[in-house]
Design a protein around this motif. Structure first.
Motif, mmCIF file in Angstrom:
data_model
loop_
_atom_site.group_PDB
_atom_site.id
_atom_site.type_symbol
_atom_site.label_atom_id
_atom_site.label_comp_id
_atom_site.label_asym_id
_atom_site.label_seq_id
_atom_site.Cartn_x
_atom_site.Cartn_y
_atom_site.Cartn_z
ATOM 1 N N LEU A 5 88.227 52.864 8.353
ATOM 2 C CA LEU A 5 86.872 53.002 8.882
ATOM 3 C C LEU A 5 85.944 53.350 7.738
ATOM 4 O O LEU A 5 86.179 54.330 7.022
ATOM 5 C CB LEU A 5 86.826 54.109 9.943
ATOM 6 N N ILE A 6 84.914 52.539 7.548
ATOM 7 C CA ILE A 6 83.900 52.813 6.531
ATOM 8 C C ILE A 6 82.661 53.337 7.233
ATOM 9 O O ILE A 6 82.057 52.638 8.054
ATOM 10 C CB ILE A 6 83.568 51.562 5.696
ATOM 11 N N HIS A 62 85.653 61.794 14.752
ATOM 12 C CA HIS A 62 86.536 62.272 15.816
ATOM 13 C C HIS A 62 87.321 61.120 16.435
ATOM 14 O O HIS A 62 88.523 61.246 16.698
ATOM 15 C CB HIS A 62 85.726 62.974 16.907
ATOM 16 N N ALA A 63 86.656 60.013 16.668
ATOM 17 C CA ALA A 63 87.295 58.860 17.312
ATOM 18 C C ALA A 63 88.294 58.156 16.394
ATOM 19 O O ALA A 63 89.127 57.378 16.869
ATOM 20 C CB ALA A 63 86.224 57.864 17.774
ATOM 21 N N ALA A 64 88.245 58.438 15.095
ATOM 22 C CA ALA A 64 89.147 57.773 14.145
ATOM 23 C C ALA A 64 90.590 58.247 14.262
ATOM 24 O O ALA A 64 91.517 57.510 13.917
ATOM 25 C CB ALA A 64 88.653 58.000 12.715
ATOM 26 N N LYS A 65 90.789 59.456 14.762
ATOM 27 C CA LYS A 65 92.147 60.005 14.842
ATOM 28 C C LYS A 65 93.004 59.135 15.759
ATOM 29 O O LYS A 65 92.645 58.859 16.894
ATOM 30 C CB LYS A 65 92.128 61.438 15.346
ATOM 31 N N HIS A 68 92.461 54.857 13.141
ATOM 32 C CA HIS A 68 92.342 54.405 11.751
ATOM 33 C C HIS A 68 93.267 55.222 10.861
ATOM 34 O O HIS A 68 93.494 56.401 11.098
ATOM 35 C CB HIS A 68 90.894 54.544 11.266
ATOM 36 N N ASP A 69 93.768 54.565 9.831
ATOM 37 C CA ASP A 69 94.666 55.225 8.885
ATOM 38 C C ASP A 69 93.910 55.938 7.776
ATOM 39 O O ASP A 69 94.471 56.774 7.076
ATOM 40 C CB ASP A 69 95.610 54.196 8.266
ATOM 41 N N GLY A 70 92.663 55.583 7.598
ATOM 42 C CA GLY A 70 91.858 56.208 6.562
ATOM 43 C C GLY A 70 90.385 56.021 6.835
ATOM 44 O O GLY A 70 89.987 55.128 7.586
ATOM 45 N N ILE A 71 89.597 56.891 6.229
ATOM 46 C CA ILE A 71 88.138 56.833 6.339
ATOM 47 C C ILE A 71 87.560 56.792 4.938
ATOM 48 O O ILE A 71 88.006 57.521 4.050
ATOM 49 C CB ILE A 71 87.573 58.064 7.083
ATOM 50 N N ILE A 72 86.576 55.935 4.757
ATOM 51 C CA ILE A 72 85.765 55.923 3.545
ATOM 52 C C ILE A 72 84.378 56.357 3.986
ATOM 53 O O ILE A 72 83.771 55.723 4.853
ATOM 54 C CB ILE A 72 85.742 54.529 2.892
ATOM 55 N N LEU A 73 83.903 57.454 3.427
ATOM 56 C CA LEU A 73 82.654 58.057 3.896
ATOM 57 C C LEU A 73 81.641 58.165 2.774
ATOM 58 O O LEU A 73 81.886 58.818 1.760
ATOM 59 C CB LEU A 73 82.930 59.453 4.463
ATOM 60 N N TYR A 90 88.393 67.769 8.259
ATOM 61 C CA TYR A 90 89.542 68.674 8.338
ATOM 62 C C TYR A 90 90.218 68.580 9.708
ATOM 63 O O TYR A 90 91.442 68.578 9.814
ATOM 64 C CB TYR A 90 89.112 70.128 8.121
ATOM 65 N N SER A 91 89.425 68.499 10.755
ATOM 66 C CA SER A 91 89.948 68.550 12.121
ATOM 67 C C SER A 91 90.782 67.340 12.503
ATOM 68 O O SER A 91 91.790 67.476 13.198
ATOM 69 C CB SER A 91 88.795 68.696 13.119
ATOM 70 N N VAL A 92 90.364 66.156 12.101
ATOM 71 C CA VAL A 92 91.072 64.947 12.543
ATOM 72 C C VAL A 92 92.269 64.611 11.664
ATOM 73 O O VAL A 92 93.128 63.829 12.065
ATOM 74 C CB VAL A 92 90.141 63.716 12.653
ATOM 75 N N GLU A 93 92.311 65.169 10.463
ATOM 76 C CA GLU A 93 93.435 64.951 9.555
ATOM 77 C C GLU A 93 93.684 63.478 9.264
ATOM 78 O O GLU A 93 94.817 63.015 9.184
ATOM 79 C CB GLU A 93 94.696 65.635 10.084
#
Length: 149
Positions: A5-6, A62-65, A68-73, A90-93
């Motif tokens: 997720l970007i 929050h919805a990525a947990k 998605h395997d990773g986030i680019i922010l 931190y919360s969604v890990e």
């Protein structure tokens, strides 16, 4: 790793017209297409989202947990102000890489502090849109390292 997720924060919808001497001449649509194509060539599904609203970015994290395997922010200016975005990461890990088009450490002193960096697995800045591709490689490398353990 299959899905990334970007997330792009405030004012990034103005890419291509907002301070091109700092942020480049590519539009956000061009950057997103480049990321989707690069991801596809590496077996990744890339989802993109941009908002000028902090809460919308939080909802996406929050919805990525579990999705998605990773986030680019690229949190834009929220990088320097948002404890909430840091807490959400931190919360969604979900492993997150922080990206900035410009080198935030070579700019105004208020841009040198990143709350996102505390929660991210790494930070890439100063390479323009290429930084997003570097971030995808960094996430792939991160997962390969975890698989090897």
């Amino acid at each position: 790793m299959n899905s990334v997720l970007i997330l792009n924060g405030p004012n990034l919808n103005l890419l291509g017209t907002r301070q091109p001497e700092v942020y480049g001449s590519e539009t956000l649509a061009m950057v997103e297409e480049k990321c989707r194509a690069y991801g596809a060539s590496h077996g990744l599904v890339v989802a993109c989202f941009q908002s000028n609203h902090e809460g919308a970015l939080l909802d996406q994290i929050h919805a990525a947990k579990g999705v998605h395997d990773g986030i680019i922010l690229n949190a834009g200016a929220y990088t320097h102000t948002s404890i909430a975005l840091m807490d959400a990461i931190y919360s969604v890990e979900v492993p997150t890489v922080e990206v900035h088009l410009s080198n935030i450490h070579a700019r105004e002193s208020f841009r040198h502090t990143s709350h996102i960096a505390r929660a991210a697995i790494g930070q890439i800045c100063g390479f323009g849109s290429f930084g997003y591709l570097m971030a995808m490689d960094a996430l792939r490398h991160y997962y390969e390292g975890r698989a090897a353990k």
